[in-house]
Structures are given as structure tokens and as C-alpha cells.
Design a protein around this motif. Sequence first.
Motif, PDB file in Angstrom:
ATOM      1  N   ALA A  60     -12.768  12.378  28.421  1.00  0.00           N
ATOM      2  CA  ALA A  60     -11.311  12.116  27.509  1.00  0.00           C
ATOM      3  C   ALA A  60     -10.589  13.519  27.662  1.00  0.00           C
ATOM      4  CB  ALA A  60     -10.850  11.699  26.995  1.00  0.00           C
ATOM      5  N   THR A  61     -11.473  14.719  26.792  1.00  0.00           N
ATOM      6  CA  THR A  61     -10.560  15.749  26.820  1.00  0.00           C
ATOM      7  C   THR A  61     -11.139  17.359  28.367  1.00  0.00           C
ATOM      8  OG1 THR A  61     -12.604  16.699  25.752  1.00  0.00           O
ATOM      9  CG2 THR A  61     -10.789  15.136  24.629  1.00  0.00           C
ATOM     10  N   ARG A  62     -11.533  16.662  29.172  1.00  0.00           N
ATOM     11  CA  ARG A  62     -11.916  17.769  29.679  1.00  0.00           C
ATOM     12  C   ARG A  62     -10.550  18.443  30.094  1.00  0.00           C
ATOM     13  NH1 ARG A  62     -11.408  13.102  32.544  1.00  0.00           N
ATOM     14  NH2 ARG A  62     -10.430  12.403  34.497  1.00  0.00           N
ATOM     15  N   ALA A  94      -6.351  10.235  21.539  1.00  0.00           N
ATOM     16  CA  ALA A  94      -7.152   9.748  21.231  1.00  0.00           C
ATOM     17  C   ALA A  94      -8.665  10.176  21.195  1.00  0.00           C
ATOM     18  CB  ALA A  94      -6.708   7.926  21.671  1.00  0.00           C
ATOM     19  N   GLY A  95      -8.583   9.907  22.684  1.00  0.00           N
ATOM     20  CA  GLY A  95      -9.329  10.217  23.442  1.00  0.00           C
ATOM     21  C   GLY A  95     -10.409  11.825  22.651  1.00  0.00           C
ATOM     22  N   TRP A  96     -10.460  12.815  22.249  1.00  0.00           N
ATOM     23  CA  TRP A  96     -11.002  13.375  21.403  1.00  0.00           C
ATOM     24  C   TRP A  96     -10.926  12.710  19.983  1.00  0.00           C
ATOM     25  CZ3 TRP A  96      -9.915  15.277  16.187  1.00  0.00           C
ATOM     26  CH2 TRP A  96     -10.361  16.613  15.997  1.00  0.00           C
ATOM     27  N   GLY A  97     -10.839  11.723  19.850  1.00  0.00           N
ATOM     28  CA  GLY A  97     -10.686  11.145  18.575  1.00  0.00           C
ATOM     29  C   GLY A  97     -12.639  10.264  18.206  1.00  0.00           C
ATOM     30  N   LEU A  98     -12.576   9.762  19.652  1.00  0.00           N
ATOM     31  CA  LEU A  98     -13.673   9.366  19.917  1.00  0.00           C
ATOM     32  C   LEU A  98     -14.527   8.881  19.343  1.00  0.00           C
ATOM     33  CD1 LEU A  98     -13.964   6.391  22.121  1.00  0.00           C
ATOM     34  CD2 LEU A  98     -14.351   7.389  23.018  1.00  0.00           C
ATOM     35  N   ALA A  99     -15.394  10.343  19.264  1.00  0.00           N
ATOM     36  CA  ALA A  99     -16.432  11.051  19.017  1.00  0.00           C
ATOM     37  C   ALA A  99     -16.225  10.896  18.292  1.00  0.00           C
ATOM     38  CB  ALA A  99     -16.634  12.437  19.697  1.00  0.00           C
TER      39      ALA A  99
END
Length: 449
Positions: A196-198, A9-14
Motif C-alpha cells: 500500500a505504501t510502495r 490507512a495502508g501504512w497503519g495496516l502493518a
Amino acid sequence: MALSVGQKAGWGLADMGVNVFVVVKQLLVFTYLTTFLGVPPSVAGFVTFAVLAFDVVTDPLVGYLSDRTNSRWGRRAPWIAVGAIVLALGIVGMFAVPMGMSWQFNAIWVVAFFGVATVGFTFVAIPYGAMAGEMTQEPHERSTMMAFRMTFASLGLLTAGALVPAMAGDTREGYLRAVLLVAPVVVLTIWGMLLATRNTPRIPSAASGSFMEIVRLVMRNRAFVVLVVLYGVLTLGVALIAAGLQLAALYLMQDDGRSMLSGLAGALGVFSTLFAMFIVGSVISQFIWVRLSAWLGKTWALNLGMGLYILVLVLIWTSLPATGVTTMALLFLCAGFTNGAYQQIPWAMYPDLMDVTRAESGEAIEGAFSAVWLFGQKVANAIAPLVLGLILSAAGWQSSDSGVVQQTQSALDALKTALTLVPSGIFMVSIIGLIAIYRPVSRHVASHG
């Protein structure tokens, strides 16, 4: 290692921030130029096409350099972090046109800042797309990632496509105030994705081949090249709809005040109401298309979605011009649902094809693949307003610098056809291409169906 829900989900945020710009260039610029800056429609269409010159240089260069970048934050993050700032500044500049200038000056100003925003978009979008090939090599997990991405993309579309026109009202000054409010969304969502994707999996080793060697590796992947072309054709149809949608709301869709959604249309405006319904349809469709992709295969699920899209567009054509907002809102809900297939499925297909080249060559060149993929999409997005502008000019469309003006019936009919029947024909060409050309060359990728 499987990705967590938070990471997917965090990857999708951008994509929420990225799609603020997508809406600006596809939905708002053409209408802004022709309705508030006095730019003729043929020239307004050429503006977005002219900006393609930036992409010819920056897309392959950024893809190549991001593949070869070495940093403590990985290959992609530095490009994305800087690009977010450049993108936001470019968006604001596009609508900060000085008052009292000629339409020629206005067009040049918009082109210049459009170019700045496009460079920022490239810095973000190409490394961001490459991350889908690095974070996981599991096809179904990629479909889930794309569902999250397109859900956030839809929220970005809603923010810019529905709220910006509602906040802008019917004045050129209003557009500047609106983009100043949404520009921070661009930066915060893109930087939020990096946070989020670090800790997600990444390929740390930089690509070793020369620029031309990497280009040859990408172009040798025949299935990928075919998919790029067919997705570009699909994008041309979608972008043609997007380029003229606000004009259609101004000239072909009115509300008589007696329909069920008249109150909402009165508060937000007809365009924002219909666009919001389109986004709702897109959001609720995302995980349905994930399931259909797993059941039918990605290719057949995409064909199903585009076939239904054609049906909805024909129904919209029969319903225009419209005086009640409720029927159109339901049709736009259905259009959003079918558009969800276009949004999600091809983006889940092309990373699978990256894996084939990586397995055969040993080179991790996801950035190069992402550059070619996005360039095909950008070409279609640049051509669509040019096509619309030429269609409307041929039909005698009148530009304005003071809002809505009287148009001839032939001009209105041309707008109606350009947004419905022409995209339907384009979608049919893509469906035929997916069945007759793409499937035979992609049989080695089992997840495609």
C-alpha cells in the motif's frame, strides 16, 4: 505532497500484525507460563526481562543499518519483509513446547523462541516506525496516520487478545492451535502495508555518519530523550496491567449469568469479552484524540488522557472482585478510550522531534530515532512482568501446570493492586514529568502544546 487516505490507512495496516506479537508477549506469555507450564511467577516475569538482551544488540544495529541500506525497494522494505516471516515463526515456536518436560526446560524453550520472535519484531518495528518520519513532515498528517495505525493496532490486539484465548480454551494445546491460526495475519498485514505504501514519499539517500556519530545526534535532541523516558514510564504502567489482565479475569472476575452481557461472556469467556470492550473503546477514541491534539496540543491532550485513565483504574479497583460482567465491561470500554491517548499521541509526537535533528544536521536518521524510541518501550515491557512476578511471589501466589488453583486472599489483593493502583501512581509520575520537564525543553516544537 499530501498522502492519500489509502496511503495513510495502508501504512497503519502493518500494526495489526505487529500487535499480535505485542499481545502475545504482554498478555499471554506470563499466564501461559504460570498456569500451563508450571513456571513460578518470579521466573515467568524474568523470562520477558531476559529477552531484553536480544534488543540491546539488535535495536541499535537494525536502526543504524536500515538508515544506511540502499536497495531498489528503499531503505526500510527489505528489513520489514524478512522480519514478518521471522516474527510469525517465533510466535508459533513459543507455544509449541514439547509435553512432559520440566518447568525449567519449558522456560528455556519459551525464552529461545521469544528471542527469535523479538528479532523479527525488531526487523519490522524499527524501520516501520522510521517510515513515519519519511512519508510526511506535516504534524497533523502524522496524527491522522497514527489514528489509522492505532485503529489497526486495536484490531490486532482484538485478534490476539480476545480471539486467541477464546480459541485456546483452557489447555496448553489450545494455545498452539490458536497461534497457528493468527500467525498468517502477521505476515499478510505487514506485507500488505509494504504494497500500500510502495509509492509514498521516501528519503532515498542513506545516512553517511558513523554509528557513534548518529548516536550522538540522537542523544543531543534533549526533548526526544526526555520523551523516550516518560513514554517508557507510561508503558511500564500499561504493560503491568497487560501482564496480569488474564490472571485477573481468571481469579477476580466471574459472571453470575444474570447480567446483560452474560450471553457474550458465556460464548467468548470473561477475559475475551472484557478485552473486546477495551478494544472497542480504543478504536472509537482514535480520531477524537486527533481532534483533541489539534485543539489542546499533543502534550496536554496526552495528559488529559492519562488523567482520565487514572480515574478509570481507581473505579476498577473499587469494583473488584466482580461477579457481574456488565459493569466491568463498561469500565473496560472507558479504559480502552483513555488508553487510546497513550497508544496514539506519543507516537505522533516523536516524529516531529526527528524533523528538528534532520533540519539541524542534514542527516536522515529516522531508523536511529525509531530504535531508541522502541528500546525505551521494550525496556518497560520487559520490566513489567518481572515487577508483577515479584509482587505476586511476595504475596504467596501459587503457580500451576493444570489451570486455576486456590489462592490466598493476600495474593488476590496483591494482584488487584498491581493492576490498578500501582499503574495509577506510575501514570501520575509521567503526567508530572510531561508538565515539569518535557514542555520546557520542547517549546520549539509548536505542535506539542
